[in-house]
Design a protein around this motif. Structure first.
Motif, short mmCIF file in Angstrom:
data_model
loop_
_atom_site.label_atom_id
_atom_site.label_comp_id
_atom_site.label_asym_id
_atom_site.label_seq_id
_atom_site.Cartn_x
_atom_site.Cartn_y
_atom_site.Cartn_z
N LEU A 214 -7.21 -1.16 -0.26
CA LEU A 214 -6.43 -1.74 0.85
C LEU A 214 -6.70 -1.09 2.19
O LEU A 214 -6.16 -1.51 3.21
N ARG A 215 -7.51 0.00 2.19
CA ARG A 215 -7.85 0.73 3.43
C ARG A 215 -6.64 1.39 4.08
O ARG A 215 -6.74 1.93 5.17
N ARG A 216 -5.49 1.35 3.46
CA ARG A 216 -4.29 1.99 4.02
C ARG A 216 -3.44 2.48 2.86
O ARG A 216 -3.40 1.83 1.79
N TYR B 131 0.84 -1.21 0.00
CA TYR B 131 0.00 0.00 0.00
C TYR B 131 0.87 1.26 0.00
O TYR B 131 0.40 2.36 0.21
N GLU B 132 2.18 1.09 -0.25
CA GLU B 132 3.09 2.24 -0.18
C GLU B 132 3.68 2.53 -1.56
O GLU B 132 4.04 1.60 -2.29
N ILE B 133 3.76 3.83 -1.89
CA ILE B 133 4.42 4.23 -3.14
C ILE B 133 5.75 4.88 -2.75
O ILE B 133 5.77 5.78 -1.92
N GLY C 161 -6.50 7.72 -3.47
CA GLY C 161 -7.89 7.30 -3.31
C GLY C 161 -8.09 5.86 -3.71
O GLY C 161 -8.83 5.11 -3.05
N ALA C 162 -7.39 5.41 -4.75
CA ALA C 162 -7.57 4.03 -5.24
C ALA C 162 -6.98 3.03 -4.25
O ALA C 162 -7.60 2.01 -3.93
N ILE C 163 -5.78 3.35 -3.72
CA ILE C 163 -5.15 2.41 -2.76
C ILE C 163 -6.00 2.33 -1.49
O ILE C 163 -6.26 1.25 -0.95
#
Ligand code: EPZ
Length: 419
Positions: free
Chosen positions: A107-109, A83-85, A101-103
């Motif tokens: 994934l809720r996080r 969930y991290e970029i 917004g999509a992540i």
């Protein structure tokens, strides 16, 4: 290895036809939206742009399978895990904020570094964050890193944007499609790219209405399924090539465009004295008569004259007889084409949000430098009109939004090459 440059031998009329590729500002949020689908999507009419490759790299870094087959990109987001970029990927493309917004929706996080300001000035995301918080997101920021959670299901919200931000509208839509209840976005952006994103999401089973108007309604659904979708044509690229015909006194048939997205831009070219004939999926423009100055051009949110076309029209107006005034109402620092166009002999005074352009009978070649995507395209137009050989450097800006700009222009008579 130093970056290549464009060499443009100006003074030649543009004449012929160009096919316009898919819209950058639609394909980026649509690629982010594929994260919400625990399955496979096939996105057609995807332009070959560096920003599209960056988006695919981000999708792969999150655990998606992502592969290109010609103009189609196939994404399998069945096994999204991270969930991290990374900061490096965020730096590559500031518009990757739309992945937030999509992540969160999937994934809720989400953890990502604040997208830095860009060439157009600080690019605040306060409206994105306020909207996501109204959906229940908890957002912590420390040392430029955003750490967001979206605990529990989205149960709907009534969100009013203080200004019709394109990115904020998109991020809120992406976080709200999966959930229950009804989310209303008031004073939403009305750009056609918003409607394209909604079209893709609805093809995946979302329930969005009102897109394209100022009030978008998203009714939450349990999940989305895979879909195939064709990206709309790029209205800014179309407007850029119209500018090439206008500034060289030539003519062009642009194929694969949607004239109904371009009324305010067409109107500006007509005010300059160009003849413009829109058909269902193409636009013809000819600039046989000398260009006329325009008293005032104001950039506005859609359906007003688009800020992305402002540098393009500034370049064309350098050759229009008389005094033109441009007012840039959207971004703080978007006259960066002016100093470089002045090196070609243009007479432009830019102060704050106002630029005054005195038309000159001719431009002459120089070595000029692109400072951002649309300013870079404006410099190419200047080079097409300038006598002599103009070089344009910093092409990476231009390649973010134009598929091989030199190939398209060469195909309609320009003497231009990349070396
Ligand atoms: C999108 O940027 C486009 N980018 C831009 O195109 C385009 O110029 C812009 O919309 C306006 O049409 C993409 O779609 C990837 P905004 P975005 O949020 O979403 C302020 C190009 O050349 N604002 O509508 O960032 C902001 O500072 C690019 O293809 C806030 O104050 O635009 C700006 O002044 C350049 N707070 C104005 O609103 C926020 O939270 C419009 O921004 C968000 C925005």
């Amino acid at each position: 290895m130093t970056e290549s440059k464009l060499y443009i031998e100006g003074g030649r009329r543009i004449s012929g036809e160009i096919g316009v590729h898919g819209a950058k500002n639609s394909v980026l949020p649509v690629l982010a939206a594929t994260l919400l689908v625990a399955g496979t999507c096939r996105i057609h009419n995807c332009p070959a742009l560096s920003d599209v490759y960056s988006s695919c790299r981000i999708l792969r870094s999150l655990g998606c399978k992502c592969r290109r087959e010609g103009q189609t990109v196939e994404i399998d987001a069945g096994t999204v895990s991270a969930y991290e970029i990374s900061e490096q990927l965020m730096r590559e493309m500031r518009s990757s904020i739309v992945f937030l917004g999509a992540i969160l929706g999937r994934l809720r996080r989400c953890r990502l570094s604040f997208p830095g300001g860009c060439e157009l000035g600080p690019r605040p995301i306060d409206l994105h964050l306020a909207g996501l918080e109204k959906l229940g997101a908890r957002i912590f920021e420390d040392h430029g890193v955003l750490d967001c959670t979206l605990p529990g299901a989205v149960t709907g919200a009534d969100i009013t944007l203080t200004l019709p931000s394109v990115g904020a509208t998109e991020n809120i839509m992406l976080a709200a499609v999966i959930g229950t209840g009804e989310t209303v976005i008031r004073n939403a952006a009305r750009e056609p790219e918003i409607a394209d994103l909604a079209g893709f999401l609805n093809a995946c089973g979302a329930n969005i209405t009102g897109h394209g108007s100022s009030t978008v309604v998203i009714r939450g659904v349990d999940s989305l399924h895979g879909a195939e979708y064709g990206i709309m044509p790029d209205r800014i690229v179309a407007a850029t090539y119209m500018g090439a015909a206008a500034i060289t006194g030539g003519e062009l048939m642009l194929k694969g465009v949607r004239p109904s997205d371009m009324y305010s831009t067409v109107s500006v070219y007509e005010q300059m004295g160009c003849s413009v004939y829109p058909y269902s999926d193409r636009i013809y423009i000819s600039a046989k008569k000398p260009l006329k100055a325009i008293k005032t051009v104001r950039t506005m949110p859609y359906p007003g004259f688009p800020t992305d076309c402002q540098p393009i029209v500034m370049a064309v107006l350098t050759k229009a007889r008389g005094t033109s005034v441009i007012v840039e109402n959207i971004f703080e620092n978007r006259f960066r084409a002016a100093p470089e166009l002045r090196r070609l002999g243009a007479d432009i005074k830019a102060e704050g949000r106002v630029a005054v352009i005195e038309g000159v009978p001719r431009l002459s070649s120089a070595a000029i430098v692109a400072t951002d995507l649309r300013a870079g395209a404006a410099l190419v137009l200047g080079g097409l009109a300038a006598e002599g050989t103009t070089t344009v450097s910093n092409l990476h800006y231009i390649d973010r939004g134009y598929e091989s700009i030199e190939t398209s222009l060469r195909s309609v008579g320009a003497k231009i090459k990349r070396m």
